[in-house]
Structures are given as C-alpha cells and as structure tokens.
Enzyme design. Structure first.
Site, PDB file in Angstrom:
ATOM      1  N   THR A 135      43.031  39.342  33.921  1.00 45.08           N
ATOM      2  CA  THR A 135      41.933  40.277  33.969  1.00 45.08           C
ATOM      3  C   THR A 135      42.270  41.341  35.099  1.00 45.08           C
ATOM      4  O   THR A 135      42.869  40.818  36.282  1.00 45.08           O
ATOM      5  CB  THR A 135      40.651  39.810  34.161  1.00 45.08           C
ATOM      6  N   TYR A 178      34.670  33.952  39.075  1.00 49.96           N
ATOM      7  CA  TYR A 178      35.420  34.094  37.843  1.00 49.96           C
ATOM      8  C   TYR A 178      36.847  34.895  38.322  1.00 49.96           C
ATOM      9  O   TYR A 178      37.824  34.322  37.640  1.00 49.96           O
ATOM     10  CB  TYR A 178      34.768  35.369  37.105  1.00 49.96           C
TER      11      TYR A 178
END
Length: 369
Positions: A135, A178
């Site tokens: 990501t 995250y």
C-alpha cells in the site's frame, strides 16, 4: 516453468490469497480466462465476496478451487501453498479505521499472516514466485511536503512531484497500525527475497477501483461514493475533500500483477508503486462533481474531521512499474468511473441514464522543471 515466462502448460494452480475479494476476483478471472488453474484462498469474511466467488465458479467451473480459511491458519495455508506454481498475496485487513480499533488483529492478519505464507514458501525449497499487494500507506502522511490549493484540489509545490508523483525512493514512514502492519509485511517480503532467494516482488498500491468492488466508507471509497450517489444517500468527506488520489482501474492493476509474475526473475526483491499516476489524479470533490454530472443531479455531501494518517495528496510515480512490466496506457479515470457506475447500477437493478460525456474541472498539472 521459466520464472520469466509463466505458461498455462504447467497445470499446477496459481494460489490467490484473498482471491474472492475485489482485486483477487478480477485477477482470478484473468488467469482462468488465460487457461490457468486457480486456487482461491479466502476466509469470505467481507460482505459480498461470496457473490464474486459464485461469479467465478459460474464462469470457469472446475478450473477454480476454493479453500475457505483464514490467512492466520498456518497449517491450512501451508497445504494450500504446497503445489502452487505462483502466489499472489492479497489477503489482508484493509481498513485504517479498523486497525485503530483492533490493532492486534490487524497485525495478526497482515503481519503474521504474511509471515505464515513466506515460511510456507521457504520450506518448499524451490523458487515459487510471489507478488505481494502492499500500500502507499508505507510512505506515511507526507506531512513534510508543501502543498498549495488550486481550485478543488491540493497540489505539491515541487514541480517534479506534480509532474510524476511520489517515487519508490521516498523514505518509508509507517503511520497508524494499518500502516505498520502492511509496512512490516512489505519489508518481510523484500527481505525473504534477499535472505532466502524467494522470487518475490511488492506492489505498493494507490486507489484501485472497478467492477466487483464492494465499497464501504472505510475501504473501496470510489465504489462507496458511487453506490451512495446512485442510491441518493449523502457522502461524508473527512477533511475538506480537496485531498488528491491517483485512481487506477482494476483491469490495469491486474495487468501489472501479471507483469510482475511474468518478469519475476528480473524484478525479484523490488518494490513498485502502482496507481493511476498524474494523468488519473483527482480530488474527492472533483470525483463527486463528476458523479453528479453522470447522474444529472447534485450529490449530497457532508463533512467531518480528518482521519488519522490521511494524506492530503498521494499520486504514485508509476514510471518504474511501467518500464519494468511493459505496461500500456491506463484507462482514463472518467471512462473507468462511468463504467463502474453502469456496472453498479446494473448490479442493483437501477434504471439510470448515465451521461458519459460529462467532465469535471480538470486536475491541475505542472511540467517538471
């Protein structure tokens, strides 16, 4: 099978963790359509993914195998990986907001789950290609970058970044649980390539959108915005809505994943940014304006506070991936969003006349100095 030339003549399955999800199901469909066997490994915990799996099964029948299991189940995962000719690792906890509520579970899925897979492949004692879905959150909130507001969008003052976006040389800076869990997994994959010779590559994704996306407020925001607009519900923007993202149609993302596998012998141990690039950069406000133009009516919008780790601007510099994988032109974002709107309307049996010719304010760009 040559690592540089995947062939469907090898009838062993391709393993896709998270294969019933949005990107996973599109990737599985492409592989199955090209004659590969696919093993989908998925806990089916995300609402709606059962429909994706049913769609794949209807289209491809016996060439798809399903393992319903959690990525944290180490023995089951090892069994699923035991004879795979290649692995695409997409299974993950995907929402920043969820990681703030349950950071341990977030790490167990993203960190330990990835380590489980890496160990299963290392123990096989043969070079199994692995492509990992990372990501852009590994770069943090980019708070040190200077921005200006141009119309409905934030843009960086640096002309080179405006022209090309954020490159892979950008220092890693993990924010939120995250970001930490995905960042740790990202680095573990790269290190297993270094330390153990695993032919693995990492794709650091921006915002992927397209058909089969079950968008929610926390993840899959392009589809979430469209679903809300189609159903006449208000959209909540966190911050002022001028934050910019480069959005990439899922068909182009799938091509990049397959390119990474095809050339894994050349790109192993490397991380690549994967996104729409500057030509597909759009602010949240601009995207909503375009959705309103498609629907022929204004979309209701509300505002709330900025969320942790939110980036004012992220546009990926995709030149490294394009050069390494030989990628062609990307689908323009207006065309892709209109296609997704049509698909979502059909899925929800909504009879809407969408105007494909409408354009919002163009995203401001500057040439590199």
């Amino acid at each position: 099978m040559s690592l540089a030339s995947p062939s469907n003549s090898d009838d062993r399955p391709v393993l896709i963790t998270g294969g019933a999800g949005f990107i996973g199901s599109n990737l599985a469909d492409r592989l199955l359509s090209e004659g590969h066997r696919v093993r989908v490994y998925d806990a089916l915990s995300r609402p709606g993914v059962e429909r994706n799996l049913a769609w794949l099964t209807t289209r491809h029948g016996a060439r798809i195998e399903t393992v319903r299991a959690d990525i944290r189940d180490e023995p089951e995962l090892a069994r699923a990986a035991r004879d795979a000719k290649a692995v695409f690792h997409l299974a993950a906890q995907v929402a920043v907001t969820t990681s703030m509520v349950s950071p341990r579970e977030d790490f167990e899925i993203n960190g330990i789950g990835t380590l489980n897979l890496l160990e299963a492949l290392r123990r096989r004692g043969e070079p199994v290609p692995l492509v990992f879905a990372s990501t852009n959150k590994v770069y943090g909130d980019l708070a040190d970058i200077d921005f200006v507001r141009e119309g409905e969008a934030y843009v960086p003052t640096d002309a080179g970044m405006r022209a090309y976006g954020v490159g892979e040389a950008r220092p890693l800076d993990f924010h939120t649980p995250y970001g930490c869990s995905k960042g740790a997994a990202d680095q573990y994959v790269l290190d297993y390539a270094r330390s153990f010779g695993l032919p693995a590559a990492v794709l650091r994704m921006s915002c992927i959108y397209g058909q089969r996306q079950m968008g929610t407020e926390d993840q899959g925001w392009v589809a979430h915005f469209l679903i809300s607009a189609l159903e006449g519900r208000p959209i909540t923007l966190y911050g002022d809505g001028r934050q910019v993202r480069d959005i990439l149609d899922v068909s182009d993302a799938v091509s990049a994943y397959l390119g990474a596998w095809a050339l894994i012998g050349e790109v192993k141990g490397r991380a690549f940014n994967l996104g729409g690039g500057p030509q597909n950069a759009v602010s949240l406000r601009q995207l909503i304006a375009y959705m309103g133009a498609l629907l022929g009516r204004e979309v209701e919008v509300g505002y709330s506070d900025w969320r942790p780790g939110d980036q004012r601007y992220f546009v990926a510099d995709t030149r490294a991936a394009e050069a390494a994988f030989g990628l062609g032109p990307k689908r323009p974002w207006r065309e892709g969003v209109a296609r997704l709107a049509r698909w979502l309307a059909s899925e929800r049996r909504l009879n809407l006349d969408l105007d494909l010719g409408a354009d919002p304010e163009p995203f401001p760009r500057a040439a590199a100095s």
